[in-house]
Design a protein around this motif. Structure first.
Motif, short mmCIF file in Angstrom:
data_model
loop_
_atom_site.label_atom_id
_atom_site.label_comp_id
_atom_site.label_asym_id
_atom_site.label_seq_id
_atom_site.Cartn_x
_atom_site.Cartn_y
_atom_site.Cartn_z
N LEU A 50 24.30 54.47 -46.42
CA LEU A 50 25.17 55.32 -47.23
C LEU A 50 25.65 54.60 -48.48
O LEU A 50 25.69 55.18 -49.57
CB LEU A 50 26.36 55.80 -46.40
CG LEU A 50 26.03 56.80 -45.28
CD1 LEU A 50 27.25 57.08 -44.43
CD2 LEU A 50 25.47 58.09 -45.85
N LYS A 51 26.01 53.34 -48.33
CA LYS A 51 26.47 52.55 -49.49
C LYS A 51 25.35 52.36 -50.50
O LYS A 51 25.58 52.43 -51.71
CB LYS A 51 27.00 51.18 -49.04
CG LYS A 51 28.37 51.25 -48.43
CD LYS A 51 29.38 51.56 -49.49
CE LYS A 51 30.78 51.46 -48.94
NZ LYS A 51 31.78 51.84 -49.90
N GLY A 53 22.82 54.31 -51.07
CA GLY A 53 22.60 55.58 -51.77
C GLY A 53 23.63 55.80 -52.86
O GLY A 53 23.29 56.21 -53.98
N SER A 54 24.90 55.52 -52.55
CA SER A 54 25.94 55.71 -53.57
C SER A 54 25.80 54.67 -54.67
O SER A 54 26.06 54.95 -55.84
CB SER A 54 27.33 55.65 -52.94
OG SER A 54 27.59 54.39 -52.39
N GLU A 55 25.36 53.46 -54.33
CA GLU A 55 25.15 52.43 -55.34
C GLU A 55 24.00 52.81 -56.28
O GLU A 55 24.07 52.58 -57.48
CB GLU A 55 24.84 51.08 -54.67
CG GLU A 55 24.76 49.95 -55.65
CD GLU A 55 24.56 48.61 -54.97
OE1 GLU A 55 23.92 47.74 -55.57
OE2 GLU A 55 25.04 48.42 -53.85
N LYS A 56 22.96 53.44 -55.72
CA LYS A 56 21.83 53.87 -56.55
C LYS A 56 22.28 54.94 -57.54
O LYS A 56 21.91 54.91 -58.71
CB LYS A 56 20.72 54.42 -55.65
CG LYS A 56 19.47 54.82 -56.41
CD LYS A 56 18.39 55.30 -55.47
CE LYS A 56 17.15 55.71 -56.23
NZ LYS A 56 16.11 56.20 -55.35
N LYS A 57 23.12 55.88 -57.07
CA LYS A 57 23.64 56.92 -57.96
C LYS A 57 24.49 56.30 -59.06
O LYS A 57 24.40 56.68 -60.23
CB LYS A 57 24.46 57.94 -57.18
CG LYS A 57 23.62 58.86 -56.33
CD LYS A 57 24.51 59.80 -55.55
CE LYS A 57 23.69 60.65 -54.58
NZ LYS A 57 24.55 61.52 -53.77
N LEU A 58 25.31 55.33 -58.69
CA LEU A 58 26.17 54.66 -59.67
C LEU A 58 25.33 53.91 -60.70
O LEU A 58 25.60 53.97 -61.90
CB LEU A 58 27.12 53.70 -58.96
CG LEU A 58 28.09 52.94 -59.84
CD1 LEU A 58 29.06 53.91 -60.52
CD2 LEU A 58 28.86 51.93 -59.01
#
Length: 174
Positions: A50-51, A53-58
């Motif tokens: 989950l982290k 995925g959010s890091e990739k979006k960021l």
């Protein structure tokens, strides 16, 4: 405190029963501990996924904010640049593929670091040219003309359409 061992009657069977009971409790505890450890590991793996995925979006947002929409433009083909390192070549594993035989399988790599695009030739047979000059490694700017073998392309800024897509979006493979 005095303990009178004369009245204590310990038989071999009672010790054996006690040890068997302890062994059963240990086995049950090991099973419980194993299940607990497995669940903990699965939970940690889920959190990591989950982290990431959010890091990739960021990272993608940061990329867009830093220099907008950049694309490799070859003729009518427009290929959005969405990563900091792109392998250019004829091979299927290349990030941007050029099916022309004058392009080596692994011809060049385009990297973006610290606000600068760098184009490096990977010892190709036909060479890499920047604005008509043969290079091994060079800093490039938007609108520079790049030639790999007989294939000519440019790095361009592209505009975003109203629906969030990129204007002139094309396929990666010719």
């Amino acid at each position: 405190m005095n303990v009178d061992f004369n009245n204590v009657n310990i038989s071999l069977e009672s010790v054996s029963d006690l040890l068997n009971g302890l062994y059963a409790q240990i086995i049950t505890f090991k099973g419980f501990a194993s299940v607990f450890v497995m669940l903990f590991i699965d939970l940690c793996a889920l959190i990591i996924l989950l982290k990431s995925g959010s890091e990739k979006k960021l990272c993608h947002k940061k990329w867009r904010k830093e220099f907008g929409y950049i694309a490799v433009v070859e003729g009518r083909r427009v290929i959005p640049v969405e990563t900091s390192e792109i392998l250019l070549g004829r091979h299927r594993s290349a990030d941007i593929q050029f099916p022309d035989l004058s392009v080596s399988r692994y011809h060049a790599v385009l990297t973006y670091s610290d606000g600068v695009f760098l184009l490096e030739d990977l010892n190709s047979k036909s060479g890499t040219y920047l604005n008509g000059k043969k290079i091994h490694s060079a800093v490039i700017n938007v609108d520079d003309e790049i030639r790999l073998g007989a294939v000519v392309f440019q790095i361009k800024r592209i505009k975003e359409t109203n629906n969030g897509g990129r204007k002139g979006k094309g396929k990666r493979k010719a």
